[in-house]
Motif scaffolding. Sequence first.
Motif, PDB file in Angstrom:
ATOM      1  N   HIS A   9       0.810  -1.169   0.329  1.00 39.65           N
ATOM      2  CA  HIS A   9      -0.128   0.002  -0.013  1.00 39.65           C
ATOM      3  C   HIS A   9       0.804   1.320  -0.117  1.00 39.65           C
ATOM      4  O   HIS A   9       1.870   1.290   0.595  1.00 39.65           O
ATOM      5  CB  HIS A   9      -0.876  -0.016   1.083  1.00 39.65           C
ATOM      6  CG  HIS A   9      -1.738  -1.238   1.239  1.00 39.65           C
ATOM      7  ND1 HIS A   9      -2.985  -1.108   0.522  1.00 39.65           N
ATOM      8  CD2 HIS A   9      -1.728  -2.353   1.525  1.00 39.65           C
ATOM      9  CE1 HIS A   9      -3.585  -2.432   0.615  1.00 39.65           C
ATOM     10  NE2 HIS A   9      -3.022  -3.129   1.200  1.00 39.65           N
ATOM     11  N   GLU A  65      -6.883  -3.603  -3.892  1.00 43.30           N
ATOM     12  CA  GLU A  65      -7.497  -4.378  -3.012  1.00 43.30           C
ATOM     13  C   GLU A  65      -8.851  -3.842  -2.530  1.00 43.30           C
ATOM     14  O   GLU A  65      -9.151  -2.683  -2.285  1.00 43.30           O
ATOM     15  CB  GLU A  65      -6.529  -4.304  -1.547  1.00 43.30           C
ATOM     16  CG  GLU A  65      -7.060  -5.345  -0.677  1.00 43.30           C
ATOM     17  CD  GLU A  65      -6.251  -5.684   0.639  1.00 43.30           C
ATOM     18  OE1 GLU A  65      -5.103  -4.925   0.773  1.00 43.30           O
ATOM     19  OE2 GLU A  65      -6.571  -6.571   1.662  1.00 43.30           O
ATOM     20  N   HIS A 250       2.806  -1.568   4.512  1.00 43.26           N
ATOM     21  CA  HIS A 250       2.091  -0.212   4.862  1.00 43.26           C
ATOM     22  C   HIS A 250       3.071   0.919   5.150  1.00 43.26           C
ATOM     23  O   HIS A 250       2.492   1.962   5.711  1.00 43.26           O
ATOM     24  CB  HIS A 250       0.983  -0.215   5.672  1.00 43.26           C
ATOM     25  CG  HIS A 250      -0.349  -0.914   5.304  1.00 43.26           C
ATOM     26  ND1 HIS A 250      -0.409  -2.292   5.150  1.00 43.26           N
ATOM     27  CD2 HIS A 250      -1.599  -0.540   5.140  1.00 43.26           C
ATOM     28  CE1 HIS A 250      -1.563  -2.686   4.881  1.00 43.26           C
ATOM     29  NE2 HIS A 250      -2.668  -1.569   4.604  1.00 43.26           N
TER      30      HIS A 250
HETATM   31 MN    MN Z   1      -3.649  -5.231   1.966  1.00 42.22          MN
END
Ligand code: MN
Length: 284
Positions: A9, A65, A250
């Motif tokens: 991400h 996603e 992330h």
């Molecule tokens: Mn994810």
Amino acid sequence: MKNIDLHCHSCFSDGCDTPAQLAESAAAVGLSALALTDHDTVAGLEEFRRAGAAFPGMETIAGVEISTTYGQKELHITGLFIDPANPFLNGFLGDLRRERLERARAMSARLAAIGYPVNMPELQGSGARPIGRPHFARLLAENYRFASIAEVFDRLLKRGCPGYVPRRLPPPEAAIDAIHRAGGCAIWAHPISGPRSDHSWINRMCAKLRGMGLDGVEAWYSTFSPLQTDMIREVAGRQRLLCSGGSDYHGENQPDIMLGRGRGGLAVPGEILEPLRQRSLELR
Ligand code: MN
Ligand code: AMP
Ligand code: MN
Ligand code: MN
């Protein structure tokens, strides 16, 4: 063959790094491919593709996603090799972002009522970024006394906590269909999560999702043990599903996860990429 990472991400959803930083890091840690799979948006993919062009040995793959619900369970579906310009997918994701904004307003009202007001414009940032709980967590950690983002989740944002508002999510078949229309293959992400994650349940879910058009399942993931990876691969083989794998990186929002390497032991083999690419070509 080098390792790859098909799940991460950027700051266009709830990660901390820019798409260009992700491409650069992937090349620096020696990955041969990285898929950017932001939640409910394709907005980071153009920057990602352009930045990736500077690293000829590292392929950038367009992904997304999408969270869905099946019964009581939240299932996440990633799309790989999608066409970011596809109008149907963009309409679908636009609806999901609007739903996120409504939910964020409801969460902010709840948080204000229990003494944690947050500033909506600050939360939204610039543009139409899909607002999620990590954005709340960051702002709350900055403005109030919390030791970490994880603590904000534990005290305010996890399901059942006073600041939590559930999302209204589409069913898995809608996400799979939108990904297919955009020429991507649809993967069940992190099939082991939460309490209901035994072999027989995963096997049954894979069979159901395959009936809805699912192409593959994530067998390599930051939190999976080697035994769990083997279990998912066995189920995938039995259900004639392809295998994918990724870190779900992330950035600083989840500081224990490294790009490509998860918690240190993750290694997603590059061999799994061609069958996934082949499937996406067949879908066009
Ligand atoms: Mn994810
Ligand atoms: P949402 O889609 O808004 O419900 O938020 C879910 C996102 O929150 C996930 O995609 C993760 O990125 C993040 N998340 C969930 N649980 C935690 C946690 N305990 N600590 C940090 N991030 C979390
Ligand atoms: Mn996330
Ligand atoms: Mn997920």
